[in-house]
Write a protein that holds these residues in place. Structure first.
Motif, PDB file in Angstrom:
ATOM      1  N   TRP A 262      -2.141  -3.818  -2.714  1.00 21.76           N
ATOM      2  CA  TRP A 262      -2.117  -3.150  -1.415  1.00 21.76           C
ATOM      3  C   TRP A 262      -3.507  -2.571  -1.189  1.00 21.76           C
ATOM      4  CZ3 TRP A 262       2.741   0.176   0.063  1.00 21.76           C
ATOM      5  CH2 TRP A 262       3.890  -0.616  -0.019  1.00 21.76           C
ATOM      6  N   LEU A 263      -3.946  -2.589   0.064  1.00 21.78           N
ATOM      7  CA  LEU A 263      -5.188  -1.888   0.389  1.00 21.78           C
ATOM      8  C   LEU A 263      -4.924  -0.381   0.279  1.00 21.78           C
ATOM      9  CD1 LEU A 263      -6.339  -3.860   3.578  1.00 21.78           C
ATOM     10  CD2 LEU A 263      -7.124  -4.128   1.201  1.00 21.78           C
ATOM     11  N   HIS A 264      -6.004   0.367   0.033  1.00 23.84           N
ATOM     12  CA  HIS A 264      -5.888   1.816  -0.090  1.00 23.84           C
ATOM     13  C   HIS A 264      -5.162   2.421   1.123  1.00 23.84           C
ATOM     14  CE1 HIS A 264      -6.991   5.963  -0.866  1.00 23.84           C
ATOM     15  NE2 HIS A 264      -7.521   6.028   0.335  1.00 23.84           N
ATOM     16  N   GLY A 265      -5.564   2.032   2.317  1.00 20.39           N
ATOM     17  CA  GLY A 265      -4.953   2.587   3.526  1.00 20.39           C
ATOM     18  C   GLY A 265      -3.473   2.238   3.638  1.00 20.39           C
ATOM     19  N   GLU A 266      -3.110   1.059   3.166  1.00 21.32           N
ATOM     20  CA  GLU A 266      -1.687   0.680   3.181  1.00 21.32           C
ATOM     21  C   GLU A 266      -0.890   1.598   2.261  1.00 21.32           C
ATOM     22  OE1 GLU A 266      -2.279  -4.089   4.150  1.00 21.32           O
ATOM     23  OE2 GLU A 266      -2.255  -3.434   2.063  1.00 21.32           O
ATOM     24  N   ALA A 267      -1.439   1.861   1.081  1.00 20.62           N
ATOM     25  CA  ALA A 267      -0.757   2.751   0.134  1.00 20.62           C
ATOM     26  C   ALA A 267      -0.685   4.169   0.705  1.00 20.62           C
ATOM     27  CB  ALA A 267      -1.487   2.748  -1.202  1.00 20.62           C
ATOM     28  N   VAL A 268      -1.732   4.586   1.403  1.00 22.33           N
ATOM     29  CA  VAL A 268      -1.730   5.922   2.024  1.00 22.33           C
ATOM     30  C   VAL A 268      -0.676   5.981   3.134  1.00 22.33           C
ATOM     31  CG1 VAL A 268      -3.105   7.525   3.428  1.00 22.33           C
ATOM     32  CG2 VAL A 268      -4.105   6.471   1.401  1.00 22.33           C
ATOM     33  N   GLY A 269      -0.529   4.875   3.866  1.00 22.93           N
ATOM     34  CA  GLY A 269       0.490   4.814   4.922  1.00 22.93           C
ATOM     35  C   GLY A 269       1.878   5.068   4.353  1.00 22.93           C
ATOM     36  N   ALA A 270       2.254   4.287   3.356  1.00 19.23           N
ATOM     37  CA  ALA A 270       3.569   4.473   2.729  1.00 19.23           C
ATOM     38  C   ALA A 270       3.633   5.838   2.047  1.00 19.23           C
ATOM     39  CB  ALA A 270       3.838   3.347   1.733  1.00 19.23           C
ATOM     40  N   GLY A 271       2.499   6.294   1.513  1.00 20.70           N
ATOM     41  CA  GLY A 271       2.462   7.602   0.850  1.00 20.70           C
ATOM     42  C   GLY A 271       2.709   8.737   1.835  1.00 20.70           C
ATOM     43  N   MET A 272       2.234   8.586   3.074  1.00 16.20           N
ATOM     44  CA  MET A 272       2.465   9.636   4.074  1.00 16.20           C
ATOM     45  C   MET A 272       3.951   9.691   4.458  1.00 16.20           C
ATOM     46  SD  MET A 272      -0.970   9.726   6.470  1.00 16.20           S
ATOM     47  CE  MET A 272      -0.973   8.000   6.962  1.00 16.20           C
ATOM     48  N   VAL A 273       4.618   8.532   4.427  1.00 14.17           N
ATOM     49  CA  VAL A 273       6.066   8.536   4.680  1.00 14.17           C
ATOM     50  C   VAL A 273       6.773   9.336   3.590  1.00 14.17           C
ATOM     51  CG1 VAL A 273       8.145   7.102   4.817  1.00 14.17           C
ATOM     52  CG2 VAL A 273       6.024   6.354   5.946  1.00 14.17           C
ATOM     53  N   LEU A 274       6.365   9.140   2.337  1.00 16.72           N
ATOM     54  CA  LEU A 274       6.971   9.907   1.240  1.00 16.72           C
ATOM     55  C   LEU A 274       6.666  11.391   1.376  1.00 16.72           C
ATOM     56  CD1 LEU A 274       6.444   7.652  -1.911  1.00 16.72           C
ATOM     57  CD2 LEU A 274       8.609   8.257  -0.819  1.00 16.72           C
ATOM     58  N   ALA A 275       5.441  11.722   1.773  1.00 18.68           N
ATOM     59  CA  ALA A 275       5.081  13.135   1.967  1.00 18.68           C
ATOM     60  C   ALA A 275       5.952  13.751   3.056  1.00 18.68           C
ATOM     61  CB  ALA A 275       3.602  13.266   2.318  1.00 18.68           C
TER      62      ALA A 275
END
Ligand code: NAD
Ligand code: MG
Length: 360
Positions: A262-275
């Motif tokens: 995954w690109l960094h931004g993609e992981a951050v996207g899913a990570g923001m959903v978890l946050a």
């Protein structure tokens, strides 16, 4: 063109944002102590933009040393860093030779670190060519390379003299990279500006269609917020940690899947959903708030569901994050949409539910 200023206790530098800036070398010339630069770029960006920049600078009597590195995060390491030093020393570059980073975040981070080290500190300039680099990595002075045991683990705080963000350079950016950059833009809205978040909801189609005015506004607002936060806390002793919204989870995703999937931004996207989901579990966000986050991240072309690692693997990967202090993971969560807070630790039962919930 608009110009922002990043003001720190002992330095201050301009961030120019606009169109056609790559051809406006008069923006660069005043920042060069001697008429010699090393333009550090990679084998993807060089064919697109290196000659144009070199021609402009040389027409003003600036000697240019080209340094073309292999492309990709896999090359953000000592070996590649050393290629920069080889080129600088081979060309007799001086301490006053300015290093110009022409590329995305990988080039920006490596060039900045090389500049911090070369003869104990050479001037450097950021010309970010990805959206992610324009809204995030080129501003704020974090520079680094990766170590096999950890991402960005070897580096320095070292500020550029100038950031030149030319929207036109984004025309050639692959779609997936554009979305990855939008993830960091969404981050700013979520962490500190509910109005900007609403603007993003209304303008996501324009951004993805690379509407010039929409892009410029998104870059401008993002850089304003980053400059303000970094201006308050250059070395991340406090408020700068808020910029890591979605990143503790995101880094675990990147590490868990193996870097590069995954690109960094993609992981951050899913990570923001978890946050957002964790913030709901604490009673801070409503289900509707979380749905807004999911809808916006999805509209940006980013993944909203994280991989299912199981709670133990999640914890192991998050434990390696730089945001861990004395063994406690400092989560960045949302008190409300547009207001992030630092939350040291979360109850194990909450984490169990989070990592087996519908967002996984
Ligand atoms: P990147 O630099 O790898 O660029 C992504 C891809 O796009 C590369 O293949 C690149 O060659 C290509 N590319 C760049 N500009 C292009 C253009 N205009 N047209 C076509 N292709 C182009 O990745 P990135 O997302 O820009 O940056 C990620 C890196 O940034 C990571 O290493 C991350 O650690 C770092 N980062 C640093 C900070 C910081 O504060 N220093 C913040 C966020 C991210
Ligand atoms: Mg990031």
């Amino acid at each position: 063109m608009i110009t922002l200023d990043l003001t720190l206790p002992d330095t201050r530098y301009p961030i120019h944002i606009g169109h056609g800036l790559l051809d406006q070398v008069e923006l660069i010339l005043p920042h060069l102590p001697i008429p010699q630069v090393a333009i550090v770029t990679n084998d993807v960006v060089a064919p697109l933009y290196l000659e144009r920049l070199t021609r402009q600078l040389e027409s003003h009597g600036v000697h240019c040393i080209p340094v073309i590195l292999p492309d990709g995060e896999a090359h953000k390491n000592w070996q590649t860093l050393n290629l920069i030093f080889d080129a600088l020393l081979g060309a007799n570059a001086e301490r006053k030779t300015t290093l110009i980073a022409l590329g995305g975040g990988v080039i920006g981070d490596m060039t900045g670190f090389a500049a911090a080290c070369y003869q104990r500190g050479a001037p450097f300039i950021q010309i970010p060519t990805t959206l992610l680099a324009q809204v995030d990595s080129s501003v704020g002075g974090k520079t680094a390379i990766n170590h096999p045991l950890g991402k960005n683990m070897i580096g320095a705080f070292y500020q550029p003299k100038l950031v030149l963000a030319d929207m036109d350079l984004l025309a050639t950016l692959p779609e997936r990279e554009l979305s990855a950059g939008i993830a960091e833009v969404i981050k700013y809205g979520l962490l500190g500006d509910a109005d900007f978040l609403a603007w993003l909801e209304a303008n996501m189609d324009k951004l993805r269609a690379r509407d010039p005015a929409a892009l410029q506004y998104a870059v401008r607002r993002s850089c304003e917020m980053k400059a303000e936060i970094v201006g308050q806390d250059e070395k991340e002793q406090g408020v700068r940690a808020l910029l890591n919204l979605g990143h503790t989870f995101g880094h675990a995703i990147e590490a868990g899947l193996g870097y590069g999937h995954w690109l960094h931004g993609e992981a951050v996207g899913a990570g923001m959903v978890l946050a957002a989901a964790a913030s709901q579990a604490l009673g801070w966000l409503s289900a509707e708030d979380v749905q807004r986050v999911v809808t916006l991240i999805d509209a940006a072309g980013l993944p909203v569901r994280s991989p299912d690692f199981g709670v133990d693997e999640w914890m192991r990967h998050m434990g390696h994050d730089k945001k861990v202090e004395s063994g406690v993971i400092r989560f960045i969560l949302l008190k409300q949409l547009g207001q992030a807070v630092i939350q040291p630790g979360l109850p194990p039962a909450l984490l169990d539910t989070l990592f087996s919930g519908p967002h996984i």
